[in-house]
Design a protein around this motif. Structure first.
Motif, PDB file in Angstrom:
ATOM      1  N   ILE A  59       0.847  -1.198   0.000  1.00  0.00           N
ATOM      2  CA  ILE A  59       0.000   0.000   0.000  1.00  0.00           C
ATOM      3  C   ILE A  59       0.884   1.250   0.000  1.00  0.00           C
ATOM      4  O   ILE A  59       1.945   1.271   0.610  1.00  0.00           O
ATOM      5  CB  ILE A  59      -0.908   0.002   1.247  1.00  0.00           C
ATOM      6  N   THR A  92      -8.533   2.232   2.600  1.00  0.00           N
ATOM      7  CA  THR A  92      -7.569   1.939   1.538  1.00  0.00           C
ATOM      8  C   THR A  92      -8.366   1.535   0.312  1.00  0.00           C
ATOM      9  O   THR A  92      -9.275   0.712   0.390  1.00  0.00           O
ATOM     10  CB  THR A  92      -6.616   0.815   1.965  1.00  0.00           C
ATOM     11  N   TRP A  93      -8.003   2.127  -0.815  1.00  0.00           N
ATOM     12  CA  TRP A  93      -8.695   1.858  -2.081  1.00  0.00           C
ATOM     13  C   TRP A  93      -7.745   1.221  -3.077  1.00  0.00           C
ATOM     14  O   TRP A  93      -6.597   1.653  -3.202  1.00  0.00           O
ATOM     15  CB  TRP A  93      -9.238   3.158  -2.668  1.00  0.00           C
ATOM     16  N   VAL A  94      -8.232   0.231  -3.782  1.00  0.00           N
ATOM     17  CA  VAL A  94      -7.484  -0.363  -4.891  1.00  0.00           C
ATOM     18  C   VAL A  94      -7.981   0.332  -6.148  1.00  0.00           C
ATOM     19  O   VAL A  94      -9.170   0.322  -6.454  1.00  0.00           O
ATOM     20  CB  VAL A  94      -7.702  -1.889  -4.957  1.00  0.00           C
ATOM     21  N   ARG A 106       3.178  -2.660  -6.986  1.00  0.00           N
ATOM     22  CA  ARG A 106       1.955  -3.339  -7.419  1.00  0.00           C
ATOM     23  C   ARG A 106       2.010  -4.848  -7.259  1.00  0.00           C
ATOM     24  O   ARG A 106       0.974  -5.498  -7.178  1.00  0.00           O
ATOM     25  CB  ARG A 106       1.690  -3.041  -8.899  1.00  0.00           C
ATOM     26  N   HIS A 109      -0.244  -7.332  -9.611  1.00  0.00           N
ATOM     27  CA  HIS A 109      -1.542  -6.714  -9.884  1.00  0.00           C
ATOM     28  C   HIS A 109      -1.445  -5.629 -10.954  1.00  0.00           C
ATOM     29  O   HIS A 109      -0.418  -4.975 -11.101  1.00  0.00           O
ATOM     30  CB  HIS A 109      -2.123  -6.110  -8.606  1.00  0.00           C
ATOM     31  N   SER A 111      -3.194  -3.071 -10.587  1.00  0.00           N
ATOM     32  CA  SER A 111      -3.863  -2.081  -9.755  1.00  0.00           C
ATOM     33  C   SER A 111      -2.897  -1.636  -8.658  1.00  0.00           C
ATOM     34  O   SER A 111      -1.794  -2.176  -8.538  1.00  0.00           O
ATOM     35  CB  SER A 111      -5.136  -2.675  -9.150  1.00  0.00           C
ATOM     36  N   ALA A 113      -2.887  -0.061  -4.422  1.00  0.00           N
ATOM     37  CA  ALA A 113      -3.614   0.235  -3.192  1.00  0.00           C
ATOM     38  C   ALA A 113      -3.092   1.545  -2.609  1.00  0.00           C
ATOM     39  O   ALA A 113      -1.879   1.711  -2.426  1.00  0.00           O
ATOM     40  CB  ALA A 113      -3.452  -0.903  -2.185  1.00  0.00           C
ATOM     41  N   ILE A 177      -9.973  -2.456   2.914  1.00  0.00           N
ATOM     42  CA  ILE A 177      -9.489  -2.306   1.540  1.00  0.00           C
ATOM     43  C   ILE A 177     -10.659  -2.591   0.612  1.00  0.00           C
ATOM     44  O   ILE A 177     -11.295  -3.644   0.714  1.00  0.00           O
ATOM     45  CB  ILE A 177      -8.315  -3.255   1.229  1.00  0.00           C
ATOM     46  N   ASN A 179     -12.229  -2.077  -3.597  1.00  0.00           N
ATOM     47  CA  ASN A 179     -11.980  -1.801  -5.005  1.00  0.00           C
ATOM     48  C   ASN A 179     -12.763  -0.548  -5.374  1.00  0.00           C
ATOM     49  O   ASN A 179     -13.982  -0.499  -5.194  1.00  0.00           O
ATOM     50  CB  ASN A 179     -12.430  -2.997  -5.845  1.00  0.00           C
TER      51      ASN A 179
END
Length: 189
Positions: A59, A92-94, A106, A109, A111, A113, A177, A179
């Protein structure tokens, strides 16, 4: 309340990050391990200490949404608004990877975080450092996250970590966490 940005220990932590060193600091719920996210060697030191697989990723935590702006390019206004409404705080956002984050952040991924912390020490460190830092719980894989500095020292005896002052915040669990694109909860709070 103490103004953490002028604290000499926080200044030393920001300098340690610039030198590629690892730091440990209190977050909303647990102690974290951090480093310069663009220093590949430092990130791999953290992964080695934690016995954390590279593929999981880590993260990024920041003092403000502005510090994360390079990583947020390409998000819709609705998605940006959702982030702004949830931060600062233990969310926390992905988000989709837009080509800005290095692969060692990453993992496997496509993506990334990200979080903007409400913890005054995390905010002060990121402000003085000048950007987001790696944030992962201070514990070896499979063991509970450290809630105190003493526990961090027991987990990593003899490791040259720079320690922040202070205590964890009031959250009982690490941050939730989710998405950003579909709202799915990947780790409950």
């Amino acid at each position: 309340m103490q103004h953490w940005q002028s604290n000499s220990k926080i200044i030393q932590l920001a300098q340690a990050l610039h030198r590629g060193e690892l730091i440990t600091y209190p977050t909303e719920a647990v102690w974290g391990l951090g480093c310069d996210p663009f220093n590949e060697q430092s990130v791999f030191k953290i992964l080695h200490l934690k016995q954390r697989p590279y593929k999981k990723g880590v993260i990024l935590v920041a003092a403000s949404i502005e510090q994360l702006s390079p990583f947020l390019k390409g998000l819709s206004n609705n998605h940006l608004q959702a982030l702004e409404q949830s931060w600062p705080g233990p969310n926390t956002w992905v988000i989709p990877h837009n080509g800005t984050a290095p692969p060692w952040i990453r993992g496997e991924h496509n993506s990334l975080a990200v979080r903007v912390s409400a913890h005054p020490i995390v905010k002060a460190i990121c402000e003085l450092y000048g950007g987001p830092i790696v944030s992962t719980s201070a514990n070896p894989g499979g063991l509970p996250a450290a809630k105190t500095m003493i526990q961090v020292r027991k987990y990593f005896p003899g490791e040259p970590l720079a320690y922040a002052p202070g205590n964890v915040g009031p959250q009982s669990q690490p941050t939730q966490i989710r998405n950003l694109l579909n709202g799915a909860v990947l780790r409950p709070a």
